[in-house]
Every structure is written in structure tokens, then in C-alpha cells.
Design a protein around this motif. Structure first.
Motif, PDB file in Angstrom:
ATOM      1  N   LEU A  40       0.822  -1.204   0.000  1.00 32.39           N
ATOM      2  CA  LEU A  40       0.000   0.000   0.000  1.00 32.39           C
ATOM      3  C   LEU A  40       0.854   1.251   0.000  1.00 32.39           C
ATOM      4  O   LEU A  40       1.989   1.249   0.465  1.00 32.39           O
ATOM      5  N   GLY A  41       0.255   2.308  -0.485  1.00 34.41           N
ATOM      6  CA  GLY A  41       0.928   3.592  -0.488  1.00 34.41           C
ATOM      7  C   GLY A  41       0.375   4.456  -1.593  1.00 34.41           C
ATOM      8  O   GLY A  41      -0.094   3.941  -2.609  1.00 34.41           O
ATOM      9  N   THR A 196      -3.033  -1.705  -4.088  1.00 28.49           N
ATOM     10  CA  THR A 196      -4.366  -1.137  -4.149  1.00 28.49           C
ATOM     11  C   THR A 196      -4.406   0.209  -3.452  1.00 28.49           C
ATOM     12  O   THR A 196      -3.634   0.481  -2.537  1.00 28.49           O
ATOM     13  N   HIS A 197      -5.337   1.060  -3.915  1.00 28.36           N
ATOM     14  CA  HIS A 197      -5.600   2.323  -3.240  1.00 28.36           C
ATOM     15  C   HIS A 197      -6.784   2.195  -2.286  1.00 28.36           C
ATOM     16  O   HIS A 197      -7.102   3.131  -1.560  1.00 28.36           O
ATOM     17  N   TYR A 198      -7.441   1.039  -2.317  1.00 28.09           N
ATOM     18  CA  TYR A 198      -8.603   0.816  -1.461  1.00 28.09           C
ATOM     19  C   TYR A 198      -8.154   0.150  -0.165  1.00 28.09           C
ATOM     20  O   TYR A 198      -7.852  -1.039  -0.135  1.00 28.09           O
ATOM     21  N   ALA A 202      -7.504  -4.021   1.094  1.00 28.26           N
ATOM     22  CA  ALA A 202      -6.333  -4.607   1.748  1.00 28.26           C
ATOM     23  C   ALA A 202      -6.711  -5.202   3.097  1.00 28.26           C
ATOM     24  O   ALA A 202      -6.233  -6.273   3.473  1.00 28.26           O
ATOM     25  N   ASP A 203      -7.578  -4.520   3.811  1.00 31.28           N
ATOM     26  CA  ASP A 203      -8.021  -5.001   5.115  1.00 31.28           C
ATOM     27  C   ASP A 203      -8.749  -6.330   4.981  1.00 31.28           C
ATOM     28  O   ASP A 203      -8.590  -7.247   5.797  1.00 31.28           O
ATOM     29  N   LEU A 209       0.690  -7.003   5.215  1.00 31.85           N
ATOM     30  CA  LEU A 209       0.824  -5.866   4.313  1.00 31.85           C
ATOM     31  C   LEU A 209       1.982  -4.974   4.742  1.00 31.85           C
ATOM     32  O   LEU A 209       2.434  -5.013   5.883  1.00 31.85           O
ATOM     33  N   ALA A 210       2.440  -4.201   3.777  1.00 31.02           N
ATOM     34  CA  ALA A 210       3.448  -3.177   4.037  1.00 31.02           C
ATOM     35  C   ALA A 210       2.914  -1.861   3.509  1.00 31.02           C
ATOM     36  O   ALA A 210       2.364  -1.811   2.402  1.00 31.02           O
ATOM     37  N   ILE A 211       3.039  -0.817   4.291  1.00 29.48           N
ATOM     38  CA  ILE A 211       2.653   0.521   3.854  1.00 29.48           C
ATOM     39  C   ILE A 211       3.925   1.281   3.524  1.00 29.48           C
ATOM     40  O   ILE A 211       4.831   1.395   4.360  1.00 29.48           O
ATOM     41  N   LEU A 212       4.006   1.768   2.294  1.00 28.14           N
ATOM     42  CA  LEU A 212       5.162   2.536   1.841  1.00 28.14           C
ATOM     43  C   LEU A 212       4.857   4.021   1.867  1.00 28.14           C
ATOM     44  O   LEU A 212       3.744   4.443   1.553  1.00 28.14           O
ATOM     45  N   ASP A 213       5.850   4.788   2.201  1.00 20.88           N
ATOM     46  CA  ASP A 213       5.734   6.243   2.138  1.00 20.88           C
ATOM     47  C   ASP A 213       7.109   6.816   1.835  1.00 20.88           C
ATOM     48  O   ASP A 213       8.077   6.510   2.533  1.00 20.88           O
TER      49      ASP A 213
END
Length: 324
Positions: A40-41, A196-198, A202-203, A209-213
Motif C-alpha cells: 500500500l501507499g 491497491t488504493h482501497y 487490503a483489510d 501488508l506493508a505501507i510505503l511512504d
């Protein structure tokens, strides 16, 4: 969740483009076999570059990555033989039939004869496309076309399938059907990497999951563990009129146990240590500042709040163009 082995191993991956932008900056994560992994990100976070490295479309500057047991640099050909990729934009030929698209995809991977016919027939049946297999794809609905996209990614029986925004633009029924297919793939042993942007997608689907920023992993784990780590409750307040953000923050600054305040249009979001006890104080503070409340909702933590906690802003604000 299955898998005693790892389908993907990424360690300290970096990639800087010629314009000086470091798109990936020390990314590390692993994905067990036979699971769904959410990456995600927002745009510009490094998702696309990470996926390009994992699918051998670009070379990293440093770090290592293994997919299906093969190094993406020294064993790139083997990686490509064991993965499937479904891009956000449809890759099917609209002027060909559904069956013709699948047959051609199989031939590109060296399949043929009865084995290919059986594989195509099985995929058409699996995705509910048998009755329309002889129709030109340009006559398909959006949901049917997306199913065909995913089926094409499975023709060569990959061990790892990359899905880029698979449900964008789909209606709720088509989205639910594809969610069911993705869950079924993991159950059959295929590792699915989902971008995904949703966040609700993802939930619902991701085992981890990994969240990238800004090119870094800012959160990594199961959706449930990431949400539980926040503690407390989420309060969503709808005001009668869009407020000045400074007025909201001033009004709530002295409410004990309230933090992570976000203002978006008429909506005010906050995290509170104890929702039932803190909500009245929040409402009283807003009303005292002349900010009329239309409604209030208490809920468990969300992935958007996970993103806020680790990236310093909400996922939605970034998606809507406030941040790169």
C-alpha cells in the motif's frame, strides 16, 4: 495462511532514478508462500518501482530480492517463468475473443496442444466466462474484462501473481466476485501480491501488508495487528459547515486523551483513548467553539489511521493530491 517457505524476500532495496529521485529507500519485507500480501501507499510512495524490481522490469541500485526462490538479478529468466502480472490497465486485445486472448497468452509461454486447450477451458469456467468465450472482448462488461485479465495472468500457472489495482472501476458485485477469486488463489497455493488504493480491500484480503511512504516501509504486519497497535477508538464527527482547521485543533487541544486530529471538509477525525468517555468532551469542546455538530460515529481503528500514525498524514489526503 499457509506457507513454511517464503515466496518473496526483499532486503534493503534501493533505487534512484536519473533525475535524482530515490523512489525506493531501504525497503525490506518478506511474503510467505500461499498468502495475499498487500503493498500500500499513495502515488509516489515507491510501490510501482518495488513491483518493477520484483518482476525484473528494472534493476535496483542495491539490496537483494528473491521471488519464487530466484534472485531477480542473477536468475531473472527463472523469476519471469514463475510469476504472473496483471497490470492496472487492461492488457487484453479487445478485437479478439476471450478464448483467443487466453490461447495467445499460453503460446507466449510455450504452451500448446491439448494441455493449453484444457488450461484455457479451466480458466474460462473458473472465472465464469465460458458462455462469452467466443465473443469479442470489446463487447465485455468491465467486470468480465477484468476477470479475463486475471485469467491471463494465471495461464502459465505462476507461483506468484502480481495484481495492480485489480478492482479499480468495478461495481460492488464485480469487486466482491474478484475478492473471492483472490482468496481462492491463495488457498490453492498461489502467492498474491496486491497493490491497491482501497484500504478496505487490503483489510479484507491481505494476510500481511506493508505501507510505503516516500520510498520506505513505514508499517509492516497483519492488518489486525497494525490496527490493534493503535489502541483506543476512532471518532468521526460531521460538522454542519466546513470549519477552519486551526479552530478545530484549538478547540480539541485541551481534551484529555484526544490525538491524531484530522480535518477534511466537514469531517473531523480523531483518536481517543476511551471513546465512550471522550466523545462527549470532544462534542462539548467543538460546540463551545461555535462549531455545530451534525453527527458523530465511534469505531475501531482503521488502516487509514495506521497510515496517519506512521506517515504523519492520512492516506486519503495524499491520494487527493495534497502531497506528492
Amino acid at each position: 495462511m499457509s506457507g513454511d517457505t517464503l515466496a518473496i524476500e526483499v532486503s534493503d532495496l534501493t533505487k534512484t532514478y536519473p533525475n535524482g529521485v530515490r523512489a525506493v529507500n531501504g525497503v525490506t519485507f518478506s511474503v510467505p508462500s500461499g498468502t495475499v500480501f498487500g503493498l500500500l501507499g499513495p502515488n509516489g510512495a515507491g510501490k510501482s518501482t518495488t513491483i518493477k524490481v520484483l518482476t525484473t522490469l528494472t534493476r535496483p541500485d542495491s539490496g537483494t530480492a528473491r521471488v519464487a526462490g530466484f534472485d531477480v538479478l542473477s536468475d531473472a529468466a527463472q523469476v519471469r517463468r514463475h510469476i504472473g502480472c496483471v497490470a492496472q490497465n487492461s492488457g487484453v486485445d479487445p478485437a479478439a475473443t476471450g478464448r483467443e486472448n487466453l490461447v495467445l497468452q499460453g503460446q507466449l509461454y510455450g504452451l500448446g496442444g491439448g494441455a493449453l486447450r484444457a488450461r484455457v477451458d479451466g480458466l474460462l469456467e473458473r472465472f465464469g466466462l465460458t458462455e462469452v468465450a467466443g465473443r469479442l472482448v470489446k463487447t465485455y462488461s468491465g467486470g468480465m474484462r477484468r476477470k479475463l485479465d486475471v485469467a491471463m495472468g494465471l495461464v502459465q500457472e505462476p507461483r506468484v501473481l502480481f495484481l495492480d489495482e485489480p478492482t479499480t472501476g468495478l461495481d460492488p458485485e464485480a469487486r466482491a466476485e474478484l475478492w473471492k477469486e483472490i482468496t481462492g488463489m491463495a488457498a490453492s497455493g498461489i502467492t498474491v501480491v496486491l497493490t491497491t488504493h482501497y484500504l478496505e480491500e487490503a483489510d479484507e484480503l491481505a494476510d500481511t501488508l506493508a505501507i510505503l511512504d516516500e520510498g520506505k516501509v513505514v508499517a509492516y504486519g497483519t492488518p489486525e495487528s497494525l490496527k490493534k497497535a493503535l489502541h483506543g477508538d476512532s471518532v468521526q464527527i460531521l460538522l454542519n459547515e466546513p470549519p477552519e482547521e486551526a479552530a478545530v485543533r484549538t478547540a480539541l487541544s485541551n481534551v484529555v486523551g484526544a490525538h491524531d486530529v484530522v480535518v477534511h471538509g466537514r469531517e473531523v477525525g480523531a483518536r481517543v483513548d476511551a471513546g465512550a468517555d471522550s466523545a462527549p468532551a470532544l462534542l462539548s469542546a467543538l460546540e463551545g467553539a461555535g462549531l455545530r455538530v451534525a453527527s458523530v460515529t465511534l469505531s475501531a481503528p482503521t488502516l487509514d489511521e495506521v497510515y496517519l500514525r506512521h506517515a504523519g498524514r492520512t492516506f486519503r489526503s495524499v491520494q487527493e493530491g495534497h502531497i506528492r
